[in-house]
Design an enzyme around this catalytic site. Structure first.
Site, PDB file in Angstrom:
ATOM      1  N   HIS A 166       0.851  -1.183   0.000  1.00  0.00           N
ATOM      2  CA  HIS A 166       0.000   0.000   0.000  1.00  0.00           C
ATOM      3  C   HIS A 166       0.892   1.240   0.000  1.00  0.00           C
ATOM      4  O   HIS A 166       1.837   1.330   0.783  1.00  0.00           O
ATOM      5  CB  HIS A 166      -0.912   0.014   1.230  1.00  0.00           C
ATOM      6  CG  HIS A 166      -1.991  -1.018   1.145  1.00  0.00           C
ATOM      7  ND1 HIS A 166      -1.731  -2.358   0.993  1.00  0.00           N
ATOM      8  CD2 HIS A 166      -3.339  -0.900   1.192  1.00  0.00           C
ATOM      9  CE1 HIS A 166      -2.872  -3.029   0.953  1.00  0.00           C
ATOM     10  NE2 HIS A 166      -3.869  -2.172   1.071  1.00  0.00           N
ATOM     11  N   LYS A 561     -13.959   4.694   6.707  1.00  0.00           N
ATOM     12  CA  LYS A 561     -14.398   5.646   5.691  1.00  0.00           C
ATOM     13  C   LYS A 561     -15.906   5.557   5.473  1.00  0.00           C
ATOM     14  O   LYS A 561     -16.550   6.519   5.060  1.00  0.00           O
ATOM     15  CB  LYS A 561     -13.661   5.377   4.376  1.00  0.00           C
ATOM     16  CG  LYS A 561     -13.947   6.368   3.259  1.00  0.00           C
ATOM     17  CD  LYS A 561     -12.931   6.253   2.135  1.00  0.00           C
ATOM     18  CE  LYS A 561     -13.102   4.975   1.362  1.00  0.00           C
ATOM     19  NZ  LYS A 561     -14.264   5.014   0.447  1.00  0.00           N
TER      20      LYS A 561
END
Length: 895
Positions: A166, A561
């Protein structure tokens, strides 16, 4: 750029608690000396490179931001803004690089001081070991459970860190390598044997390396390829993990033996760490990861581990100069030598000629030759499996044990631990793909006709898994994570695709399909999906083959999120509790896989505290998590820090399932269930009020460097899954977190908590929860750290880039509300008052980060205006990226 210690002889002793000058004075002498030295040397390099005018500008901006930070209400902040706005773009670039270099130097000084402290603590053998150490954990286990149960839990201990690519490591490899060389030189200065002349030579070398750091571009020109990311991760293995792990196993084993370091007894500590990797295997949303690349990634990893094992075996073999007369070989060792001779007469004859009457040496050197042949793919001499190599090593160990146990349980045991930990594959490649991609592929297969390029690649991935298993064994690539698992059919699709790709179920690779629950809704429905999974014959077959072991992955990033950090934290806890109960009902040996990032908005924070706060039954001696981007090098880049991190996680994993911890967590969750319910609803409503407001995605992209973060060449993976800025649904969690971090708001770590706490409203009740409820205490402490890195003055300027005062006010009101409640609950007069080391670091860094933030704001405002030609646009973009890089270094996290 040495840290100022102005007026130390005047008002220093009467400073207000928590002042920045107080933080300077509290800094340990060794650390202050290192920071001062490195700052002075950087100042020299800057002056030599850019002239005294450049150094004067650096010092002027530094002085203004420090004064603005320390003198509330002064005009210094406005003066700093005006100073930055008047800079030429070239000068703004130079200042960005200067402050970024300073942060790199401060970071390495702080890291080395941490190593210094850890070493001093290790040398202090008489001190009571902290409970977050293995010594403390073992003492606690023995006290609570007794010796037999302690040994049983140690034997079953598992820690599985999984490295991911990532894109959150903002430093170039060239910059990281330069920093490591400087760090080594700083460490050298602690050597008491260093003479005055040696110190002068060291200073000269430091100047040279800092000059190199200054002149090295901090920005990559091109995004790294997935294979670049694989090779970067190999550095952690080569430089740290391969040697650190057997050393740590050894220390752990000595603890269990009551400090017996004679080396004459067989060890009882297992090789409890297994490394996983998504690098070169995670294709969810990354079209750059292909089947051929996954094969190549497996090959690179195997090359590294086999080379390491071969060199270790050669070194051990050369040292086994034990004469047959003094140390007679066992019948089993002689039989092994006979088999080796039949296998490779020429090789063994040559080794025997160099090792006359040294049976142990010749057997071990032949083992080394066979490891080398395995690496070279020489089928005649290569080992067919890891088990075959381990069997040979155990023959050598058993033969040595009767006459030279220190050799048997010394280097030979270390090599056995390394083979058990890394095998021939080093790290298991864990493939990940989105459930929707599987559905589309099967729809094409069922429709007949020509398959799309995407579907062909999906099928080729399963062929790559089969190839890796044939080459390196099932452990090379067996786990397959299904992103956005919403139903049992998503798991069934994986098994069917494997059969389609290989032609039949018999030829398909061994697959352990792992559901990944990511959204709030998916977490709530997790056990329903798992019930459906149990009905699949392929899952039942795997359970039968693995003694009913099953993995379930939880996504911290997307859940946060989705519903905000507070509601996500509570939902994840509840999901873990339900899944653990489900596993117990179904006689499943469960491993929960935590998809955590480095930032708080992605499940970050101290891993050992997170382990101890988990629900009863959810850990049970097994802990698995993702280690992402910058976190990989922060935790595993240095041997001392890597050992400490692994020790803390192992200790917490052992302690978490003890009756005392389980009862504490269970009782607290029940006692404060009403608090959790209130916080869940109110925080989620507040979060939705912000992110579901009309025009929020566009506003978010305007007031943060969300788009500009995507310009950084820090990872092969796209920042979006494909949708436009009109939707947040497809924005990856990393740029969502990274952008708010850069804006000095850190919204993803705290938004909604203030409203949640205010909804409860009872300070005494919340203080009680802070004392008794580990999950709540961890949440409060993590948010405290996140808020301490925010800056309201800077935040207001970012929010002013948009034209939505309503949304800006909402953010600022929630920030202030959260800050107030945190201080009330912790009983402190300010944030981080109870965390002196962290508080000091934040106070010392913040003004320097402010300088970079002001430069970034100037660049953002220019980009938003669009009033410039192409040449000027290129310069503004470069300043923008340099400031992003510098803020990431200053705050020490990205996403």
């Amino acid at each position: 750029m040495a840290e100022a210690t102005e007026n130390l002889d005047t008002a220093a002793n009467g400073i207000a608690t928590g002042s920045r000058l107080g933080a300077v004075l509290e800094m340990p002498d060794e650390l202050r000396h290192d920071v001062r030295l490195l700052g002075e040397l950087l100042g020299t390099v800057i002056a030599e490179s850019g002239g005294d005018d450049l150094l004067a500008d650096v010092e002027r901006l530094r002085e203004l931001t420090i004064r603005a930070y320390t003198e509330s209400g002064s005009e210094a902040f406005d003066q700093a803004v005006a100073f930055v706005d008047d800079l030429s773009l070239d000068r703004a670039e130079e200042l960005s690089r200067a402050f970024t270099c300073y942060f790199h130097l401060v970071n390495l000084a702080e890291e080395f001081h941490r190593i210094r402290v850890l070493r001093a603590r290790e040398d202090d053998g008489g001190a009571r070991p902290p409970e977050d150490s293995l010594a403390g954990a073992i003492a606690k286990l023995r006290e609570d459970l007794g010796e037999e149960e302690t040994l049983r839990r140690v034997a079953e201990l598992e820690f599985r860190p999984v490295l991911t690519a990532h894109p959150t490591e903002a430093r170039r490899r060239a910059v990281a390598a330069c920093i490591r060389r400087i760090s080594d030189l700083v460490a050298e200065r602690d050597d008491p044997r260093l003479t005055h002349r040696g110190l002068e030579e060291n200073r000269r070398a430091l100047l040279s390396e800092i000059d190199t750091l200054w002149r090295t571009s901090p920005l990559r020109l091109d995004k790294p390829t997935p294979l670049d990311e694989v090779r970067t991760a190999m550095g952690v293995f080569d430089e740290t993990l391969f040697t650190v792990l057997p050393q740590m196993y050894r220390r752990f084993d000595d603890l269990l033996a009551g400090g017996d370091t004679s080396g004459t007894r067989a060890p009882v500590v297992p090789a409890f760490l297994r490394l996983g990797s998504w690098i070169g295997a995670d294709r969810d949303g990354n079209p750059n990861v292909t089947a051929s690349l996954t094969r190549a990634a497996a090959g690179i990893a195997s090359e590294h581990v086999l080379l390491g094992l071969e060199r270790a075996a050669v070194r051990i073999g050369r040292g086994l100069t034990l004469d047959a007369a003094t140390t007679p070989p066992s019948p089993e060792l002689e039989a092994l030598w006979a088999r080796q001779h039949r296998l490779a007469e020429e090789v063994t004859d040559e080794i025997a000629s160099r090792s006359p009457d040294e049976p142990y040496r010749r057997v071990m050197l032949t083992i080394a030759e066979r490891i080398g042949a395995t690496r070279r793919r020489d089928a005649d001499l290569a080992y067919a499996s890891v088990d075959e190599l381990l069997a040979d090593l155990r023959v050598v160990q058993a033969a040595l044990a009767s006459s030279d146990p220190r050799k048997a349980y010394g280097e030979v045991q270390s090599l056995i631990w390394q083979v058990e930990t890394f095998g021939f594959h080093l790290a298991e490649l864990e493939v990940r793909q989105h459930s929707a991609v599987h559905e589309k592929t099967l729809a094409e297969v069922d429709a007949g006709g020509q398959l799309s390029e995407m579907s062909e690649e999906v099928l080729e991935t399963f062929r790559a898994i089969a190839s890796v298993q044939r080459r390196y064994g099932q452990l090379g690539a067996r786990r397959y994570i299904v992103s956005f698992t919403t139903k049992a059919q998503d798991i069934a699709n994986v098994f069917r695709l494997a059969e389609v790709a290989l032609g039949s179920g018999d030829d398909a690779p061994v697959i352990d399909a792992i559901p990944l629950f990511e959204t709030f809704e998916d977490l709530q429905n997790s056990t329903t999906v798992l019930d459906g999974m149990l009905e699949l014959p392929q899952v039942q077959a795997r359970l039968a083959a693995t003694e009913r072991r099953l993995e379930v992955m939880l996504g911290y990033s997307d859940s946060s999120k989705d519903v905000g950090p507070v509601s996500a934290t509570l939902a994840l806890y509840e999901a873990q509790s339900r899944i653990a109960e489900w596993a117990e009902r179904n006689d499943i040996t469960l491993t929960l896989f935590h998809g955590r990032g480095g930032a708080l908005g992605r499940g970050g924070g101290p891993a050992n505290r997170a382990v101890l706060a988990q629900p009863p039954g959810s850990v049970d001696g097994r802990f698995k998590l993702t280690e992402q981007g910058e976190v990989i090098f922060a935790r595993y880049g240095d041997p001392v820090i890597a050992s400490r991190h692994i020790e803390q996680v192992a200790a917490a994993t052992l302690l978490q399932a003890t009756p005392a911890i389980s009862e504490r967590n269970s009782k607290a969750a029940a006692d404060f269930a009403d608090v959790a319910a209130t916080m869940d609803v109110s925080s989620r409503e507040r979060f939705y009020q912000l992110v579901r407001a009309e025009g929020f995605p566009q506003w978010f992209a305007t007031v943060t460097p969300q788009e500009e973060v995507g310009w950084l060449a820090i990872g092969s993976r796209p920042a979006r899954r494909g949708l436009s800025v009109s939707s947040l649904d497809d924005l990856r969690a990393i740029p969502w977190v990274f952008a708010w971090t850069q804006a000095r708001i850190n919204l993803t770590g705290w938004f909604g908590l203030g409203t949640a706490l205010a909804s409860v409203g009872d300070v005494d009740r919340l203080r009680e929860a802070y004392q008794r409820w580990p999950l709540f205490a961890t949440m409060i402490d993590n948010v405290e750290m996140s808020l301490a890195k925010t800056d309201v003055r800077i935040a207001k300027r970012y929010l002013a880039l948009g034209d939505r005062d309503d949304l800006a006010d909402l953010v600022l009101e929630e920030m202030e509300l959260t800050r107030d409640w945190i201080v009330q609950i912790t009983g402190q007069e300010r944030l981080l008052a109870g965390h002196r080391v962290l508080g000091r670091a934040v106070q010392l860094r913040s003004p320097y980060v402010d300088a970079l933030s002001l430069i970034q704001l100037r660049a953002l405002a220019a980009l938003r205006s669009g009033d410039h030609d192409d040449a000027e646009d290129a310069k503004i973009r470069r300043v923008m990226l340099l400031s992003v890089n510098g803020v990431a270094a200053g705050l020490q996290n990205t996403g």
